[in-house]
Design an enzyme around this catalytic site. Sequence first.
Site, PDB file in Angstrom:
ATOM      1  N   LYS A  36       0.837  -1.204   0.000  1.00 20.74           N
ATOM      2  CA  LYS A  36       0.000   0.000   0.000  1.00 20.74           C
ATOM      3  C   LYS A  36       0.877   1.262   0.000  1.00 20.74           C
ATOM      4  O   LYS A  36       0.676   2.182  -0.788  1.00 20.74           O
ATOM      5  CB  LYS A  36      -0.916  -0.012   1.230  1.00 20.74           C
ATOM      6  N   ARG A 105      -3.330   2.897   8.667  1.00 22.22           N
ATOM      7  CA  ARG A 105      -3.675   1.623   8.016  1.00 22.22           C
ATOM      8  C   ARG A 105      -2.453   0.736   7.876  1.00 22.22           C
ATOM      9  O   ARG A 105      -1.359   1.214   7.631  1.00 22.22           O
ATOM     10  CB  ARG A 105      -4.185   1.860   6.589  1.00 22.22           C
ATOM     11  N   GLY A 114      -8.263  -7.386   4.485  1.00 19.29           N
ATOM     12  CA  GLY A 114      -9.087  -7.421   5.691  1.00 19.29           C
ATOM     13  C   GLY A 114      -8.436  -8.122   6.870  1.00 19.29           C
ATOM     14  O   GLY A 114      -9.051  -8.266   7.916  1.00 19.29           O
ATOM     15  N   MET A 116      -5.693  -7.252   8.603  1.00 16.41           N
ATOM     16  CA  MET A 116      -5.110  -6.443   9.667  1.00 16.41           C
ATOM     17  C   MET A 116      -5.910  -5.165   9.875  1.00 16.41           C
ATOM     18  O   MET A 116      -7.011  -5.050   9.387  1.00 16.41           O
ATOM     19  CB  MET A 116      -3.646  -6.205   9.368  1.00 16.41           C
ATOM     20  N   ARG A 349      -3.272  -1.075  -6.373  1.00 15.46           N
ATOM     21  CA  ARG A 349      -2.312  -2.187  -6.421  1.00 15.46           C
ATOM     22  C   ARG A 349      -2.688  -3.063  -7.602  1.00 15.46           C
ATOM     23  O   ARG A 349      -3.800  -2.942  -8.127  1.00 15.46           O
ATOM     24  CB  ARG A 349      -2.350  -2.993  -5.119  1.00 15.46           C
ATOM     25  N   HIS A 465     -15.565  -8.159   1.346  1.00 21.29           N
ATOM     26  CA  HIS A 465     -14.561  -9.050   1.937  1.00 21.29           C
ATOM     27  C   HIS A 465     -14.717 -10.466   1.416  1.00 21.29           C
ATOM     28  O   HIS A 465     -13.757 -11.115   0.998  1.00 21.29           O
ATOM     29  CB  HIS A 465     -14.703  -9.014   3.463  1.00 21.29           C
ATOM     30  N   ARG A 593       4.761 -47.566 -12.187  1.00 25.11           N
ATOM     31  CA  ARG A 593       4.901 -48.433 -11.012  1.00 25.11           C
ATOM     32  C   ARG A 593       4.330 -49.796 -11.384  1.00 25.11           C
ATOM     33  O   ARG A 593       3.206 -49.869 -11.894  1.00 25.11           O
ATOM     34  CB  ARG A 593       4.139 -47.851  -9.830  1.00 25.11           C
ATOM     35  N   GLU A 780      16.507 -42.106  -4.190  1.00 21.22           N
ATOM     36  CA  GLU A 780      15.468 -41.826  -3.203  1.00 21.22           C
ATOM     37  C   GLU A 780      15.929 -42.132  -1.786  1.00 21.22           C
ATOM     38  O   GLU A 780      15.117 -42.177  -0.863  1.00 21.22           O
ATOM     39  CB  GLU A 780      14.174 -42.571  -3.559  1.00 21.22           C
ATOM     40  N   SER A 799      16.466 -40.960 -11.614  1.00 15.76           N
ATOM     41  CA  SER A 799      15.174 -40.303 -11.437  1.00 15.76           C
ATOM     42  C   SER A 799      14.977 -40.130  -9.936  1.00 15.76           C
ATOM     43  O   SER A 799      15.014 -41.111  -9.188  1.00 15.76           O
ATOM     44  CB  SER A 799      14.060 -41.158 -12.036  1.00 15.76           C
ATOM     45  N   GLY A 801      13.326 -39.936  -6.628  1.00 14.50           N
ATOM     46  CA  GLY A 801      12.082 -40.313  -5.956  1.00 14.50           C
ATOM     47  C   GLY A 801      11.975 -39.434  -4.720  1.00 14.50           C
ATOM     48  O   GLY A 801      12.356 -39.816  -3.620  1.00 14.50           O
ATOM     49  N   THR A 802      11.447 -38.247  -4.945  1.00 17.38           N
ATOM     50  CA  THR A 802      11.491 -37.261  -3.856  1.00 17.38           C
ATOM     51  C   THR A 802      10.490 -37.587  -2.743  1.00 17.38           C
ATOM     52  O   THR A 802      10.580 -37.011  -1.665  1.00 17.38           O
ATOM     53  CB  THR A 802      11.232 -35.856  -4.416  1.00 17.38           C
ATOM     54  N   ASP A 804      10.228 -40.687  -1.297  1.00 23.90           N
ATOM     55  CA  ASP A 804      11.046 -41.423  -0.348  1.00 23.90           C
ATOM     56  C   ASP A 804      12.232 -40.586   0.129  1.00 23.90           C
ATOM     57  O   ASP A 804      12.649 -40.691   1.279  1.00 23.90           O
ATOM     58  CB  ASP A 804      11.538 -42.732  -0.977  1.00 23.90           C
ATOM     59  N   CYS A 867      10.502 -38.080 -10.330  1.00 23.71           N
ATOM     60  CA  CYS A 867       9.182 -38.700 -10.487  1.00 23.71           C
ATOM     61  C   CYS A 867       8.400 -38.742  -9.172  1.00 23.71           C
ATOM     62  O   CYS A 867       7.346 -39.361  -9.106  1.00 23.71           O
ATOM     63  CB  CYS A 867       9.304 -40.093 -11.090  1.00 23.71           C
ATOM     64  N   TYR A 887      13.886 -33.565 -17.032  1.00 23.94           N
ATOM     65  CA  TYR A 887      12.418 -33.628 -17.079  1.00 23.94           C
ATOM     66  C   TYR A 887      11.825 -33.784 -15.682  1.00 23.94           C
ATOM     67  O   TYR A 887      12.525 -34.163 -14.729  1.00 23.94           O
ATOM     68  CB  TYR A 887      11.942 -34.794 -17.962  1.00 23.94           C
TER      69      TYR A 887
HETATM   70  C1  PEP Z   1       9.250 -41.654  -4.703  1.00 25.74           C
HETATM   71  O1  PEP Z   1       9.657 -42.226  -3.707  1.00 25.74           O
HETATM   72  O2  PEP Z   1       9.321 -40.440  -4.870  1.00 25.74           O
HETATM   73  C2  PEP Z   1       8.609 -42.426  -5.785  1.00 25.74           C
HETATM   74  C3  PEP Z   1       8.260 -41.855  -6.906  1.00 25.74           C
HETATM   75  O3  PEP Z   1       8.341 -43.732  -5.536  1.00 25.74           O
HETATM   76  P1  PEP Z   1       7.085 -44.214  -4.676  1.00 25.74           P
HETATM   77  O4  PEP Z   1       6.237 -43.037  -4.382  1.00 25.74           O
HETATM   78  O5  PEP Z   1       6.425 -45.247  -5.499  1.00 25.74           O
HETATM   79  O6  PEP Z   1       7.789 -44.769  -3.482  1.00 25.74           O
HETATM   80 MG    MG Z   2       9.895 -44.371  -3.788  1.00 26.63          MG
END
Ligand code: PEP
Ligand code: MG
Length: 916
Positions: A36, A105, A114, A116, A349, A465, A593, A780, A799, A801-802, A804, A867, A887
């Site tokens: 503001k 204000r 709204g 604050m 704004r 609001h 899978r 992973e 790849s 495996g975020t 795990d 993945c 990717y």
């Molecule tokens: C992971 O662990 O990110 C993964 C893709 O495998 P899953 O979820 O099947 O364990």
């Molecule tokens: Mg996994």
Amino acid sequence: MNAMTSGSVAGRGPGVQLVYDFADGDRGMVDLLGGKGANLAEMTRLGLPVPPGFTVTTEACQHYLLRGEEPQPLRLQVTMALRRLENLLGRRLGDVQDPLLVSVRSGAKFSMPGMMETVLNVGLNDYSVKGLADAVGDERFAWDSYRRLIQMFGRTVLDISSELFESALESAKVRAGADTDVELPAAVLRELVDEFKGIVLEQTGRQFPQDPREQLDLAMRAVFASWNTDRARLYRRRERIRNDLGTAVNVCAMVFGNLGDSSGTGVCFTRDPATGRPGLYGDYLVNAQGEDVVAGIRNTLSLEDFAHLNAAAHTELTRIARRLETHYRDLCDIEFTVERGKLWMLQTRVGKRTAAAAFRIATQLVDEKVITNDEALTRVSGQQLAQLMFPQFDADAPRTRLTLAMGASPGAAVGKVVFDSATATAWAARGEDVLLCRRETNPDDLAGMIAAAGVLTTRGGKTSHAAVVARGMGRTCVCGAEEIDIDAQARKLRVGDVVVAEGDVLSIDGSTGEVFAGRIPVVPSPVATYLERGLDVALESADAETADLVGSVDQLLRHADRTRLLGVRANADTAEDAARARHLGAEGIGLCRTEHMFLGDRRVLVERLILADTPASRDAALAELLPLQRADFTTLLREMDGLPTTIRLLDPPLHEFLPDRTELAVEVALARAAGEVDPAREVLLTAVERLHESNPMLGLRGVRLALMVPGLFAMQAQAVAEAAAARLQDGGRPLVEIMVPLVGSVMELHLIRDEIDGVITDVADRTGADLSIPIGTMIELPRAALTAHRIAEVAEFFSFGTNDLTQTTWGFSRDDVEAALFATYLDKGVFTVSPFESLDRDGVGTLVRMAVTAGREAKPDLKVGVCGEHGGDPDSVHFFHEIGLDYVSCSPFRVPVARLEAGRAALIAETGAGAS
Ligand code: PEP
Ligand code: MG
């Protein structure tokens, strides 16, 4: 920035500037002056009619929040700024003759509508109220302004329940026979001021402060403190706004919209923020002050009506709106006041808008040559695209319309009617869809609005609001349904002859503003139809606005595809999912899978595998699974012909394919007791007991399982290779890849590769097919990331495996911890979003980054993707772009979101434009 260090004003010495006049700032100073303040400064710089004032910085607030007191230099700097303001206007704050009054204000870096506090008319007291009456020649107005000050100050600064003031005001109206507060005469308002002062004394044990400077200081402090109210914290959590930013405070000379019928106040947008339709859009309230429009307390006039009332001010507003839109190169929202015919700008704004409006406005601005396609892409988000993919009401379904009001935030919401925020939250927690129905909402309703499927109000316009907040959070909202009479006490609402009780179902359409009785079926949105079935099908039955929206989405998504560097694949296990993913733009499968291929009828085969007590019986069981797997992969590779398809070998622990341990134990025990022992079930129970694990997620799964059950991965690899060979024979182009799960040591991968390589060579020799099947691994486990340089020597691709990797880096059980712990962690600010939802860049992200670098050092042409669920999360996609992954792979439905965000990431990383 860490508030503990750089946020401490004391740490920056006594000379630090904590107060800026509007004339001294600009919109680039948003961190320090808040949104503001920075925009008021910008409008002042542009020479627009902004009442003068000054801004106290967010740094001062951070200091207050940290130390519980204002930074020492603040008092003097406020005195100086006030002096400059008084000199400019030739009036003194709270002067007994012609007093200067100010508004106080809040204004944080990110708008928190709204959430604050605001206090208006600071500077009025028992003396200056008379001065004000004389100066403007309107006694009624002066007393009305004074009672508003005490009311707002009482509630905001002194923490007195607003109900007390409201009910005193209501009784005064009854006494005076007035329908609205505008009709209250000066004498009644004067009595009301006395009554309000009595409330203050009774509730706080002290008189309402008469010293204007004390009023100002207390009001500023209340704004600082309002940063940490429950509702503000909740809002920030939802919007992922950091807790340590603090708010700036804007002190601005008052102009009055409540000086009779030639005055008023309004809110407008330079285009319609709900649909994106071009042209000025807004609400105006005659003879009203400040928050009256936003609060939605009274129903408002349209801007066309405003043009009839005051053509000159309307023309000027239109001119300024155009100027602002060209200057900001985006939709702006504007608060303005007309004081006795003269227009004043109180705020602007870049305005919040619905997802549909965001897409349409972005491409309109490209057509108008205001912005480029690149910029347009940074103006929309994956989250907005996801919202547009939600279903809508089935146009052919029968319906009974109860009323038509304003469509304030689009979508189709069906739910049980509730009348308060607490009930909405409670019912939603037990899995019910609810519609929160209120006369108007206020910031205390936030929790209920979050919980509800939709929001319906009977008062207020598109800038109330309810409308602003619902749009911000993508919640369907219909507002200003005047024909509906809500009796919250009796827990029912009435529309004409129809009575709807709490718990009855209504359907609301946030695009058209229609409210329907009962439940109306919903159908896919036109954007989803476009994504799944193409532009022509989507346009077949679309009206002009829908066609425009679909066209905008198409334009920006195609631009994202041209721009992005990240590939986008899908996680898909079946031919059906693969086909859908392809339609949605997936360029391959990043994760197939294979566990579902071991379920259903095939369980018995898995049982046989587990129970096999000789190599021969194990091989026999595997041989039965082989043709089934081959058929699975052949179908999948046919669907994904010409596109890379990554097949992950079996991951979950084997006991997941066996009967439940407790149920089986009970069954066997009962059989024994009845003297009907079944030897097969006895053997099965022994196996289940043997395979039982306390921490299955950390147990015998993935590559570990393969090393314990020889032949398992070899069978899967053979099925893959034979499927590829069959496809080649049929003239197809299978681009299959094999991925090994849960590798922690290069040796594990070595052992498996040796086995698989042998199998593939055998199949190639046998079939004469030219098989080139890359073999890679999931990363992973932290150890895999830490030894990525070694693992890369044996892998053609990584790849991540975020899922795990997050689980094992944090030591959080991904199946248990979210429900048990995360609400508390979010509340206490340990994180602002679940690390399973959005990648924890500092921790898990560091491991990913390290592993990418080390992997590519060891093998420069190593292909690297992700993945885990994060592959479809907008914020995480930006991170994966930054660290140069090849990717991302995500569920089919999120593929368009990932495509859009990957395009945005390329632009934002390049230009630093926008935020992710
Ligand atoms: C992971 O662990 O990110 C993964 C893709 O495998 P899953 O979820 O099947 O364990
Ligand atoms: Mg996994």
